[in-house]
Motif scaffolding. Structure first.
Motif, short mmCIF file in Angstrom:
data_model
loop_
_atom_site.label_atom_id
_atom_site.label_comp_id
_atom_site.label_asym_id
_atom_site.label_seq_id
_atom_site.Cartn_x
_atom_site.Cartn_y
_atom_site.Cartn_z
N THR A 15 0.84 -1.21 0.00
CA THR A 15 0.00 0.00 0.00
C THR A 15 0.88 1.26 0.00
O THR A 15 0.54 2.26 -0.63
CB THR A 15 -0.95 0.03 1.20
OG1 THR A 15 -0.20 -0.18 2.40
CG2 THR A 15 -2.04 -1.00 1.07
N ILE A 16 2.01 1.17 0.73
CA ILE A 16 2.94 2.33 0.70
C ILE A 16 3.43 2.54 -0.74
O ILE A 16 3.44 3.66 -1.26
CB ILE A 16 4.15 2.10 1.64
CG1 ILE A 16 3.68 2.16 3.09
CG2 ILE A 16 5.23 3.14 1.39
CD1 ILE A 16 4.76 1.83 4.09
N LEU A 18 1.99 1.60 -3.49
CA LEU A 18 0.87 2.04 -4.31
C LEU A 18 0.66 3.55 -4.15
O LEU A 18 0.52 4.29 -5.14
CB LEU A 18 -0.40 1.28 -3.91
CG LEU A 18 -1.62 1.50 -4.77
CD1 LEU A 18 -1.46 0.81 -6.11
CD2 LEU A 18 -2.88 0.97 -4.07
N GLY A 19 0.64 4.00 -2.90
CA GLY A 19 0.46 5.44 -2.63
C GLY A 19 1.58 6.25 -3.22
O GLY A 19 1.37 7.31 -3.83
#
Lengths: 128, 257
Positions: A15-16, A18-19
């Motif tokens: 998720t990091i 992706l962000g």
């Protein structure tokens, strides 16, 4: 239990990433670039080549190589110690790729030749 | 208990996305912004724009390629490109070391102004007047109030060249009879208002300005926003050789003391 934690760390990392990728894409790709008060060293390649062509056009008329070298200093971040031939060579490459007319390419080549044979012991004037 | 934990929203995932976004924005927006790639001359600092404008004018002086010069000047996105050139020419004119630059800037401004005028209003100008146009014109008259800053000193219709359009040539002098550059002139007619400025033809005089009149239009002239003359028309006349020609109106103005 360990597998659950391991999956969580992996997901957290993903998720990091992706962000991070989303933000970089927004910042470099999507966001409209509104640059003000920019330095000429940041000009786009075609504008830089056209500026060099202007210097070559002027040189083609007055044959004042010092003045042309001074004019090319405009494109340098650092007016002291720049190499004008780099700008002219870059412009010639761009001109050939972009399909400039033969006359324009010849003007650029004439300027490059003049700079190559110019005695560097003479200081370049800082303005065109 | 286990079911409660499984039903909670996965906050760590949102935290991860937020952390990634924050890091990416700092990198792409602050530390390493995507400048450089798309900077055009319009985005340059004003002093660099001046230098770019000057280089355009010098290149125009060298090549005479108006289309290319206009395209380059358009890249700067000046509100009024001719005025920007004129202003810069006047600043250069004030310095004895930059007379060449002043001439180049003024010449480009002049040619661009003439081109714009020819595009907007003088499409029907012909180089030789028709027979019925001969001597069918009024003489310009002073229309300014007593408080007008400039007074007409002299006016003359010169009729000596065939195959030239009908010119209006203006010379403006200050109170000490010195040619005055940078005087704003406007010529109003049914077709609109054309803005001129003295100083664009330093080879003629710093106080000189010219305009091509459109036949059959009647113009009024304002100097620095104050009406000075009316009834200005293209004048068809005969040369000494008896050939029909467009005459040139010469108007000389003095600044009132």
């Amino acid at each position: 239990m360990n597998l659950i934690f391991s999956n969580r760390y992996t997901l957290f990392g993903l998720t990091i990433l992706l962000g991070f990728l989303a933000a970089v894409y927004y910042g470099w790709g999507l966001r409209p670039i509104t640059v003000r008060d920019a330095s000429p060293s940041l000009l786009r390649e075609d504008f830089r080549a056209d500026y060099v062509l202007m210097a070559a056009e002027v040189y083609g008329a007055d044959h004042e190589v010092e003045r042309a070298i001074g004019a090319l200093g405009f494109l340098s971040k650092n007016q002291e110690g720049y190499n004008p031939l780099v700008f002219v060579s870059g412009a010639i490459e761009f001109a050939i790729d972009a399909g400039y007319s033969a006359d324009d390419i010849e003007l650029l080549q004439d300027l490059a030749a003049a700079i190559q044979t110019f005695d560097p012991s003479f200081a370049a004037s800082p303005t065109p | 208990m286990i079911n409660d934990r499984q039903q909670r929203p996965p906050l760590y995932l949102i935290t991860g996305v937020m952390l990634g976004l924050l890091t990416g924005l700092i990198l792409a927006g602050i530390l390493w912004p995507a400048r450089g790639a798309d900077v055009s001359p319009a985005s340059l600092e004003d002093t660099y724009k001046d230098q770019y404008r000057l280089m355009t004018a010098l290149a125009f002086a060298a090549s005479g390629d108006l289309g290319r010069a206009q395209a380059r000047i358009a890249l700067l996105q000046d509100g009024d490109p001719v005025r920007a050139l004129t202003t810069q020419a006047q600043l250069a004119l004030a310095n004895s070391a930059t007379q060449r630059e002043a001439r180049a800037l003024a010449a480009l401004a002049s040619v661009m102004q003439e081109f714009a005028a020819s595009q907007s209003g003088t499409a029907e100008v012909i180089s030789t007047p028709r027979e019925e146009d001969l001597n069918q014109f009024s003489t310009p008259f002073e229309s300014g109030s007593e408080s007008a800053r400039y007074e007409l000193q002299d006016q003359e219709l010169v009729c000596d060249a065939v195959d030239t359009p009908p010119y209006l040539q203006l010379f403006v002098f200050d109170a000490n009879a010195n040619p005055q550059a940078g005087v704003q002139l406007s010529l109003g007619s049914q077709d609109g208002v054309a803005e001129l400025s003295t100083g664009l033809h330093p080879e003629m005089s710093p106080g000189y300005a010219e305009f091509i009149l459109t036949p059959r239009l009647v113009y009024s002239l304002s100097i620095n926003g104050v009406e000075a003359m009316g009834g200005i028309q293209a004048a068809a006349c005969e040369t000494d050789a008896g050939e029909p020609a467009w005459g040139t109106w010469l108007l000389l103005f003095n600044e009132a003391e």
